[in-house]
Scaffold this motif. Structure first.
Motif, short mmCIF file in Angstrom:
data_model
loop_
_atom_site.label_atom_id
_atom_site.label_comp_id
_atom_site.label_asym_id
_atom_site.label_seq_id
_atom_site.Cartn_x
_atom_site.Cartn_y
_atom_site.Cartn_z
N LEU A 129 -6.25 -7.17 -10.74
CA LEU A 129 -4.84 -6.95 -11.07
C LEU A 129 -4.64 -5.62 -11.80
CD1 LEU A 129 -3.75 -10.53 -12.24
CD2 LEU A 129 -2.80 -9.23 -10.32
N ARG A 130 -5.57 -5.30 -12.69
CA ARG A 130 -5.47 -4.03 -13.42
C ARG A 130 -5.61 -2.84 -12.47
NH1 ARG A 130 -9.13 -4.98 -16.89
NH2 ARG A 130 -10.84 -3.96 -15.79
N SER A 133 -2.46 -2.58 -10.27
CA SER A 133 -1.28 -2.11 -11.00
C SER A 133 -1.32 -0.61 -11.22
CB SER A 133 -1.18 -2.84 -12.35
OG SER A 133 -2.27 -2.50 -13.19
N GLN A 134 -2.53 -0.04 -11.25
CA GLN A 134 -2.65 1.41 -11.42
C GLN A 134 -2.36 2.15 -10.13
OE1 GLN A 134 -6.61 1.90 -12.97
NE2 GLN A 134 -6.06 1.20 -15.03
N PRO A 137 2.08 0.73 -9.33
CA PRO A 137 2.65 0.13 -10.54
C PRO A 137 3.95 -0.63 -10.31
CG PRO A 137 2.90 2.53 -10.55
CD PRO A 137 2.00 2.19 -9.41
N ARG A 140 4.29 -5.87 -7.12
CA ARG A 140 3.61 -7.06 -7.62
C ARG A 140 2.59 -7.52 -6.58
NH1 ARG A 140 4.55 -10.90 -11.46
NH2 ARG A 140 3.71 -12.98 -11.05
#
Length: 264
Positions: A129-130, A133-134, A137, A140
């Motif tokens: 997830l990290r 998200s990068q 961003p 979802r």
């Protein structure tokens, strides 16, 4: 005299040269002198233990607690290290200290017991997830995207996602997001149904009720389920109120006696 810690010649500034101290420690028998050398080595390497503890900050655990856990791992590494094996202490101590910190998170910081396999799934899902998200961003990630990034099946990914919510418990006094002011999670919980207390009693008298006459059954039903007064029952059946009262008393006594006999 205790062996002195020499000047640093390791890649990290917090990695002193304690090779000579370890060789001295091995030769010393248990006692005050052994403890002095051991303590010197531990103190010399504490900055490295603190650095390793700092890698786990911002994960919901007190920093000072993490430093203490890392210090425990360092002490274990010092006690177990054998310099004769030719392995540098730092390469032995780092995984020992890191493992101690990870065990602390696994065994002491979860609000509920979660199997180790699920904890590992949670960590892989969180890392995925990290990373996602990068790279995107504003997007979802879907479960399939997370699974692909983490190298997991969608079923294991779902277990990991659910475990993300199991790390810390929410207080029953915590206000619900989007709810009215002062409306907490505890306000959403139901209460015990008072009628549940009568379930056993009703089941216990059913056999006895079946043995009553039809008139006695009607009277009990009208009185206790129809909420009719004795006067109203007497008028409907064409008998006196006194008679209705006597029939109710006799029926209740018969039912009570039967329940007591079966319970004995």
């Amino acid at each position: 005299m205790p062996a002195q810690v020499r000047s640093k010649r390791h890649p990290h500034d917090d990695a002193p040269d304690t090779a000579e101290s370890f060789r001295t420690l091995v030769l010393l028998a248990p006692g005050p002198q052994h403890d002095i050398v051991r303590d010197q080595i531990v103190v010399a390497w504490l900055p490295m233990a603190d650095r390793l503890a700092g890698r786990f900050r911002n994960r919901g655990e007190n920093t000072e607690d993490l430093r203490q856990v890392a210090a425990i791992g360092l002490i274990k590494a010092v006690d177990r290290y054998d310099p004769d094996r030719g392995k540098a202490f730092e390469s032995y101590a780092v995984p020992t200290i890191t493992g101690e910190i990870k065990r602390h998170f696994r065994d002491h910081t979860w609000a509920m017991h979660v199997p180790r396999r699920v904890q590992e799934l949670r960590n892989r899902v969180r890392s995925a997830l990290r990373d996602l998200s990068q790279t995107a961003p504003d997007h979802r990630p879907t479960r399939s995207e997370i699974a692909a990034r983490a190298g997991l099946s969608e079923e294991d990914t779902q277990d990991g996602l659910e475990a993300l919510e199991s790390y810390a418990a929410l207080s029953l006094d915590a206000e619900l997001p989007g709810g009215e002011s002062g409306y907490s999670l505890g306000d959403t919980l139901g209460t015990a149904d008072p009628a549940l207390d009568t379930v056993i009693d009703r089941e216990a008298v059913k056999p006895g009720i079946k043995q009553l006459s039809e008139r006695d059954k009607v009277i009990l039903y009208q009185r206790f389920f129809g909420n009719m007064t004795q006067a109203a029952i007497a008028e409907e059946l064409g008998i006196s109120q006194m008679h209705v009262s006597r029939l109710i008393s006799l029926s209740c006594e018969r039912l009570r006696d039967q329940v007591m006999r079966e319970a004995a």
